[in-house]
Write a protein that holds these residues in place. Structure first.
Motif, mmCIF file in Angstrom:
data_model
loop_
_atom_site.group_PDB
_atom_site.id
_atom_site.type_symbol
_atom_site.label_atom_id
_atom_site.label_comp_id
_atom_site.label_asym_id
_atom_site.label_seq_id
_atom_site.Cartn_x
_atom_site.Cartn_y
_atom_site.Cartn_z
ATOM 1 N N ASN A 172 0.897 -1.450 -0.212
ATOM 2 C CA ASN A 172 -0.153 -0.003 -0.004
ATOM 3 C C ASN A 172 1.025 1.335 0.127
ATOM 4 O O ASN A 172 0.583 2.148 -0.824
ATOM 5 C CB ASN A 172 -0.959 0.190 1.263
ATOM 6 C CG ASN A 172 -2.290 0.785 0.921
ATOM 7 O OD1 ASN A 172 -2.751 0.710 -0.090
ATOM 8 N ND2 ASN A 172 -2.792 1.512 1.971
ATOM 9 N N ILE A 173 2.057 1.172 0.931
ATOM 10 C CA ILE A 173 2.873 2.472 0.964
ATOM 11 C C ILE A 173 3.560 2.435 -0.632
ATOM 12 O O ILE A 173 3.805 3.592 -1.048
ATOM 13 C CB ILE A 173 3.971 1.994 2.170
ATOM 14 C CG1 ILE A 173 3.055 2.640 3.453
ATOM 15 C CG2 ILE A 173 4.906 3.108 1.922
ATOM 16 C CD1 ILE A 173 3.753 2.146 4.648
ATOM 17 N N ALA A 174 4.192 1.518 -1.035
ATOM 18 C CA ALA A 174 4.740 1.521 -2.427
ATOM 19 C C ALA A 174 3.699 2.155 -3.578
ATOM 20 O O ALA A 174 4.296 3.156 -4.183
ATOM 21 C CB ALA A 174 5.194 0.118 -2.885
ATOM 22 N N ALA A 175 2.531 1.778 -3.455
ATOM 23 C CA ALA A 175 1.707 2.287 -4.537
ATOM 24 C C ALA A 175 1.665 3.834 -4.379
ATOM 25 O O ALA A 175 1.455 4.579 -5.200
ATOM 26 C CB ALA A 175 0.442 1.510 -4.550
ATOM 27 N N LEU A 176 1.318 4.184 -3.079
ATOM 28 C CA LEU A 176 1.181 5.500 -2.978
ATOM 29 C C LEU A 176 2.304 6.587 -2.974
ATOM 30 O O LEU A 176 2.299 7.688 -3.603
ATOM 31 C CB LEU A 176 0.499 5.749 -1.353
ATOM 32 C CG LEU A 176 0.217 7.222 -1.191
ATOM 33 C CD1 LEU A 176 -1.043 7.696 -1.899
ATOM 34 C CD2 LEU A 176 -0.267 7.304 0.255
ATOM 35 N N SER A 177 3.464 5.886 -2.502
ATOM 36 C CA SER A 177 4.851 6.457 -2.833
ATOM 37 C C SER A 177 5.051 6.960 -4.406
ATOM 38 O O SER A 177 5.717 8.105 -4.641
ATOM 39 C CB SER A 177 5.774 5.784 -2.149
ATOM 40 O OG SER A 177 5.817 5.741 -0.840
ATOM 41 N N ALA A 178 4.544 5.895 -5.151
ATOM 42 C CA ALA A 178 4.828 6.066 -6.655
ATOM 43 C C ALA A 178 3.961 7.252 -7.246
ATOM 44 O O ALA A 178 4.531 8.068 -7.969
ATOM 45 C CB ALA A 178 4.444 4.740 -7.339
ATOM 46 N N GLN A 179 2.890 7.461 -6.588
ATOM 47 C CA GLN A 179 1.987 8.672 -6.799
ATOM 48 C C GLN A 179 2.724 9.900 -6.387
ATOM 49 O O GLN A 179 2.419 11.085 -6.888
ATOM 50 C CB GLN A 179 0.445 8.362 -6.426
ATOM 51 C CG GLN A 179 -0.017 7.220 -7.049
ATOM 52 C CD GLN A 179 -1.451 6.890 -6.440
ATOM 53 O OE1 GLN A 179 -2.321 7.833 -6.133
ATOM 54 N NE2 GLN A 179 -1.959 5.757 -6.390
ATOM 55 N N HIS A 180 3.100 9.942 -5.185
ATOM 56 C CA HIS A 180 3.622 11.237 -4.446
ATOM 57 C C HIS A 180 5.017 10.885 -3.897
ATOM 58 O O HIS A 180 5.371 10.672 -2.693
ATOM 59 C CB HIS A 180 2.699 11.484 -3.198
ATOM 60 C CG HIS A 180 1.251 11.590 -3.744
ATOM 61 N ND1 HIS A 180 0.719 12.597 -3.935
ATOM 62 C CD2 HIS A 180 0.145 10.863 -3.442
ATOM 63 C CE1 HIS A 180 -0.625 12.495 -4.060
ATOM 64 N NE2 HIS A 180 -1.022 11.254 -4.013
ATOM 65 N N PRO A 181 5.952 10.970 -4.935
ATOM 66 C CA PRO A 181 7.480 10.431 -4.597
ATOM 67 C C PRO A 181 8.118 11.466 -3.512
ATOM 68 O O PRO A 181 8.870 11.176 -2.752
ATOM 69 C CB PRO A 181 7.883 10.539 -5.859
ATOM 70 C CG PRO A 181 7.167 11.045 -6.927
ATOM 71 C CD PRO A 181 5.671 10.890 -6.392
ATOM 72 N N HIS A 182 7.572 12.703 -3.762
ATOM 73 C CA HIS A 182 8.037 13.932 -2.854
ATOM 74 C C HIS A 182 7.591 13.597 -1.531
ATOM 75 O O HIS A 182 8.167 14.332 -0.361
ATOM 76 C CB HIS A 182 7.861 15.368 -3.330
ATOM 77 C CG HIS A 182 6.357 15.527 -3.337
ATOM 78 N ND1 HIS A 182 5.463 14.769 -4.346
ATOM 79 C CD2 HIS A 182 5.330 16.342 -2.802
ATOM 80 C CE1 HIS A 182 4.138 15.231 -4.355
ATOM 81 N NE2 HIS A 182 4.258 16.141 -3.395
ATOM 82 N N HIS A 183 6.656 12.729 -1.084
ATOM 83 C CA HIS A 183 6.278 12.572 0.223
ATOM 84 C C HIS A 183 6.626 10.997 0.630
ATOM 85 O O HIS A 183 6.017 10.521 1.534
ATOM 86 C CB HIS A 183 4.602 12.739 0.339
ATOM 87 C CG HIS A 183 4.020 14.047 0.306
ATOM 88 N ND1 HIS A 183 4.530 14.882 1.386
ATOM 89 C CD2 HIS A 183 3.162 14.742 -0.384
ATOM 90 C CE1 HIS A 183 3.892 15.982 1.279
ATOM 91 N NE2 HIS A 183 3.071 15.892 -0.033
ATOM 92 N N ALA A 184 7.455 10.256 -0.080
ATOM 93 C CA ALA A 184 7.892 9.182 -0.005
ATOM 94 C C ALA A 184 8.192 8.894 1.637
ATOM 95 O O ALA A 184 7.819 7.853 2.216
ATOM 96 C CB ALA A 184 9.000 8.573 -0.632
ATOM 97 N N GLU A 185 9.064 9.869 2.143
ATOM 98 C CA GLU A 185 9.618 9.451 3.474
ATOM 99 C C GLU A 185 8.309 9.311 4.520
ATOM 100 O O GLU A 185 8.183 8.797 5.566
ATOM 101 C CB GLU A 185 10.582 10.491 4.171
ATOM 102 C CG GLU A 185 11.259 10.098 5.146
ATOM 103 C CD GLU A 185 12.250 11.181 5.536
ATOM 104 O OE1 GLU A 185 12.541 11.366 6.769
ATOM 105 O OE2 GLU A 185 12.904 12.020 4.803
ATOM 106 N N SER A 186 7.376 10.761 4.296
ATOM 107 C CA SER A 186 6.168 10.652 5.171
ATOM 108 C C SER A 186 5.186 9.516 5.125
ATOM 109 O O SER A 186 4.698 9.099 6.090
ATOM 110 C CB SER A 186 5.634 12.052 4.923
ATOM 111 O OG SER A 186 6.498 13.156 5.183
ATOM 112 N N ILE A 187 5.177 9.136 3.807
ATOM 113 C CA ILE A 187 4.433 8.035 3.703
ATOM 114 C C ILE A 187 4.947 6.725 4.462
ATOM 115 O O ILE A 187 4.112 6.009 5.077
ATOM 116 C CB ILE A 187 4.011 7.756 2.299
ATOM 117 C CG1 ILE A 187 3.217 8.748 1.608
ATOM 118 C CG2 ILE A 187 3.290 6.384 1.909
ATOM 119 C CD1 ILE A 187 3.451 8.832 -0.100
ATOM 120 N N ALA A 188 6.118 6.635 4.264
ATOM 121 C CA ALA A 188 6.739 5.201 4.749
ATOM 122 C C ALA A 188 6.515 5.437 6.420
ATOM 123 O O ALA A 188 6.339 4.166 7.163
ATOM 124 C CB ALA A 188 8.167 5.432 4.624
#
Length: 205
Positions: A62-78
């Motif tokens: 779930n995190i990988a899919a969202l991080s692909a959409q919002h790479p600039h928020h990858a750390e916060s999503i993780a």
């Protein structure tokens, strides 16, 4: 639908009924500006997105899919998974007290939660009252979530009870409405102080 007889068992929601959970508790530490915090939780790390894990999708996927959409928020999503436990702020004492009181009276108690199987063990460890539940229906195990009718049917199959036998306590109005439509007794949990009086009104304490 009004049940024809009083309840004889409790069915408990978990998040914000037994333990307090709010992503804002974590993300207020990550986003110092309130506007940035609100923007992230309303447009990126949304409850809609999170609900996929309640259906059985892994946090990693779930995190990988969202991080692909919002790479600039990858750390916060993780952080949604890496710092998951920081979304919790402890058990709700009023609920714990009612569960213990019901257990002393040998009232059957069960849990019904929208939750990932990955997080369920840690949540159960947050309060000793979880030991009183004779069974728990966890949405990710069933691949169906509240307020979909099927998950309430699974509760009845798992407990061997009828809807009219159960008093369902949940903080979501939609989940309460769905249960009531199927014939459950219900209590919409909005204020911990009103919980015990409600249980007493149903004659269980």
């Amino acid at each position: 639908m009004t049940p024809a007889r009083p309840p004889r068992a409790l069915l408990w929601d978990v998040g914000n009924v037994i333990v307090r959970w709010n992503p804002r508790t974590l993300y207020a530490k990550i986003f110092k500006e309130p506007a940035d915090l609100d923007r992230f939780l309303s447009h990126v790390g949304t409850l809609d997105w999170h609900s996929a894990t309640d259906r059985g999708v892994t946090f990693a996927d779930n995190i990988a899919a969202l991080s692909a959409q919002h790479p600039h928020h990858a750390e916060s999503i993780a952080a949604w998974w890496d710092r998951w436990l920081e979304m919790f702020s402890g058990a709700i004492p009023e609920t714990e007290a009612v569960i213990e009181a019901l257990a002393e009276r040998d009232v059957p108690q069960f849990a019904l939660t929208n939750m990932s199987t990955e997080t369920w063990p840690d949540v159960k460890a947050m309060s000793p009252v979880f030991r009183h539940f004779r069974a728990a229906v966890v949405s990710a195990e069933e691949r169906v979530i509240k307020p979909e009718p099927r998950i309430y049917e699974i509760v009845l199959e798992r407990t061997g009870l009828e809807a009219a036998d159960l008093l369902f306590v949940d903080d979501s109005a939609a989940n309460i409405a769905a249960a009531a439509a199927l014939g459950f007794h219900t209590h919409h949990f909005t204020d911990p102080a009103t919980l015990r009086p409600a249980i007493e009104k149903f004659g269980l304490l």
